[in-house]
Design a protein around this motif. Sequence first.
Motif, PDB file in Angstrom:
ATOM      1  N   ASN A 141       0.849  -1.190   0.000  1.00  0.00           N
ATOM      2  CA  ASN A 141       0.000   0.000   0.000  1.00  0.00           C
ATOM      3  C   ASN A 141       0.887   1.243   0.000  1.00  0.00           C
ATOM      4  O   ASN A 141       1.904   1.296   0.705  1.00  0.00           O
ATOM      5  CB  ASN A 141      -0.910   0.008   1.227  1.00  0.00           C
ATOM      6  N   LYS A 142       0.500   2.243  -0.780  1.00  0.00           N
ATOM      7  CA  LYS A 142       1.326   3.445  -0.917  1.00  0.00           C
ATOM      8  C   LYS A 142       1.566   4.125   0.426  1.00  0.00           C
ATOM      9  O   LYS A 142       2.637   4.692   0.669  1.00  0.00           O
ATOM     10  CB  LYS A 142       0.677   4.419  -1.900  1.00  0.00           C
ATOM     11  N   GLN A 194      -5.300  -4.404   0.324  1.00  0.00           N
ATOM     12  CA  GLN A 194      -5.992  -3.136   0.568  1.00  0.00           C
ATOM     13  C   GLN A 194      -6.904  -3.178   1.785  1.00  0.00           C
ATOM     14  O   GLN A 194      -7.273  -2.134   2.318  1.00  0.00           O
ATOM     15  CB  GLN A 194      -6.791  -2.733  -0.676  1.00  0.00           C
ATOM     16  N   VAL A 212       0.201  -1.786 -10.059  1.00  0.00           N
ATOM     17  CA  VAL A 212       0.549  -0.480  -9.486  1.00  0.00           C
ATOM     18  C   VAL A 212       0.212   0.646 -10.461  1.00  0.00           C
ATOM     19  O   VAL A 212      -0.276   1.714 -10.063  1.00  0.00           O
ATOM     20  CB  VAL A 212       2.049  -0.453  -9.116  1.00  0.00           C
ATOM     21  N   LYS A 213       0.449   0.418 -11.750  1.00  0.00           N
ATOM     22  CA  LYS A 213       0.173   1.437 -12.758  1.00  0.00           C
ATOM     23  C   LYS A 213      -1.315   1.754 -12.843  1.00  0.00           C
ATOM     24  O   LYS A 213      -1.711   2.874 -13.180  1.00  0.00           O
ATOM     25  CB  LYS A 213       0.686   0.955 -14.113  1.00  0.00           C
ATOM     26  N   ASN A 214      -2.152   0.773 -12.521  1.00  0.00           N
ATOM     27  CA  ASN A 214      -3.599   0.959 -12.656  1.00  0.00           C
ATOM     28  C   ASN A 214      -4.310   1.158 -11.327  1.00  0.00           C
ATOM     29  O   ASN A 214      -5.537   1.139 -11.275  1.00  0.00           O
ATOM     30  CB  ASN A 214      -4.206  -0.245 -13.390  1.00  0.00           C
ATOM     31  N   ASN A 215      -3.554   1.308 -10.255  1.00  0.00           N
ATOM     32  CA  ASN A 215      -4.173   1.529  -8.948  1.00  0.00           C
ATOM     33  C   ASN A 215      -3.310   2.518  -8.169  1.00  0.00           C
ATOM     34  O   ASN A 215      -2.208   2.189  -7.722  1.00  0.00           O
ATOM     35  CB  ASN A 215      -4.291   0.200  -8.183  1.00  0.00           C
ATOM     36  N   SER A 216      -3.809   3.717  -8.008  1.00  0.00           N
ATOM     37  CA  SER A 216      -3.033   4.796  -7.381  1.00  0.00           C
ATOM     38  C   SER A 216      -2.779   4.571  -5.897  1.00  0.00           C
ATOM     39  O   SER A 216      -1.949   5.269  -5.295  1.00  0.00           O
ATOM     40  CB  SER A 216      -3.763   6.134  -7.573  1.00  0.00           C
ATOM     41  N   GLN A 217      -3.455   3.623  -5.284  1.00  0.00           N
ATOM     42  CA  GLN A 217      -3.273   3.362  -3.857  1.00  0.00           C
ATOM     43  C   GLN A 217      -2.141   2.369  -3.586  1.00  0.00           C
ATOM     44  O   GLN A 217      -1.824   2.096  -2.433  1.00  0.00           O
ATOM     45  CB  GLN A 217      -4.586   2.831  -3.256  1.00  0.00           C
ATOM     46  N   SER A 219       1.878   0.718  -4.308  1.00  0.00           N
ATOM     47  CA  SER A 219       3.256   1.101  -4.603  1.00  0.00           C
ATOM     48  C   SER A 219       4.079  -0.167  -4.789  1.00  0.00           C
ATOM     49  O   SER A 219       3.646  -1.270  -4.433  1.00  0.00           O
ATOM     50  CB  SER A 219       3.826   1.953  -3.464  1.00  0.00           C
ATOM     51  N   THR A 278      -9.433  -0.251 -18.063  1.00  0.00           N
ATOM     52  CA  THR A 278      -9.554   0.692 -16.948  1.00  0.00           C
ATOM     53  C   THR A 278     -10.197   2.018 -17.339  1.00  0.00           C
ATOM     54  O   THR A 278     -10.309   2.910 -16.509  1.00  0.00           O
ATOM     55  CB  THR A 278      -8.163   0.961 -16.338  1.00  0.00           C
TER      56      THR A 278
END
Length: 492
Positions: A141-142, A194, A212-217, A219, A278
Amino acid sequence: MKKKFIEIIAIIGLLVTMIPFGNVHAAGANTSSNDQSLAKIQKKGVLVMGTSPDYAPYEFQTTKNGKSVDVGMDISIAKQIAKDLGVKLEIKNMDFDSLLVALQTGKVDMVMAGMNPTPARRKSVTFSNIYYQGGQDIVINKKDNKIYKNKDSFVNKTVGAQTGTMQYNMAKKQIPNVKVKGFDKGADLILALQTNKIDGIVMEKPSAEAYVKNNSQLSLINGNFNLSKDESSSAIAFQKGSNTLAAAVNKSLAKIKKKDLINKEYLKDAGSHMKTNTVDTSMWHYWKYFAKGIGYTLLISAFSVFFGFILGTILAFMRLSRNKLFKAVSTAYIEFIRGTPLMVQIMFVYFGIGLVVNIPALTSGIIAVSLNSGAYVAEVIRGGINSIDKGQTEAARSLGLSKNYTMRYVVLPQAIKNIWPALGNEFISLIKESSIVSIIGVTDLIYQLKIVQSDTYRGVAPIVVAMLLYFVVTFSLSKVLSYFEGRMKHAN
């Protein structure tokens, strides 16, 4: 009681010894001196590939012209291989755990699923040359960027990995005191991360980058794992000893590598499909997926209810029979089926019996669920018949009714009225339990749920939709059953 138990065990043993396992070795271990693997594929004109389409950018699904299709780097490579061999490509989807079993039992000719050619796997299958070399990363998680830096940060923590993969074993071996949780699908891993069920996910670099590229939350961190060449690479798996097929495929891979098609075309094509998926991740956009899933679920349930009820009725009367053989066979069957998990039964029908007769996945699912339901229905019917007072039978016989007429017109009508609620519960449970057929690639509601999760990178929303659909179906069925139950009471 002891004698009865011994009879049951003897019957089960007899049934097991009758199962033709003699071809297992022949199916999975061609010798190099008599290797016809390539010739067989060219003769039938079809190359069957097994995969688990939940591992972007290797393999995943997208919608084209209103239909769900498999896309990704592995799919593009497989199409080129089939073209070079002069045959058609057929893709069979199933859980990753089932792929090597499908290969060894002849359900598929090759497996492409971003699979690492580890030494343990090489003992049971033949691998092609390596066609892609990536690496192993950890998805977090970021918000935890400051906590985790590499694999050593997860000591005494919990990480997730796909069940049956090299990443699962690698995490256990290289991270001290770590707890590793296995999940069947990549989407399940992301959801677990998550919702804080796990602290990180060990995942192959290309797939980790895709999520990661398709989910901003999310890392990504470099795990700094100690990797051999096999543990950071992907290869194609074949049945053990399929050397001629592997050699022909290696020629295609060499051509692909020489032209650098993976980097120049295949990965770019996979990326464009991922962007398409997406653009609109609303559940309404994927309504056809859910509609297809609920359709297959209802189809499996309807056939299983029908055949399960017929089988259950036969087994019930066999167990009530005075014939010792009928009674022993019925008892052995019921106890054996009730004593083994439905998932194992489905896999046995599809893979085990499939060694002798090639049964399609949907048919295998219906057969297994029907056989399972029949055992439980048998006990419900037997209990209903035994619940009828013996005086009813004696009175009917004293009036001149035959044994069959007594059962048909006196006992059964009362028994059905007594067992109707229990039968209804069994039928409703069957709708929900049929979801297990997704493990062999049947596109039921649960299977489609996993695909939508993988395509949209959304974990909870598809689950909510599936829950609502199951509720609508089961609630509607319960109302129909209640209506007929009321009619029975009114008739009385």
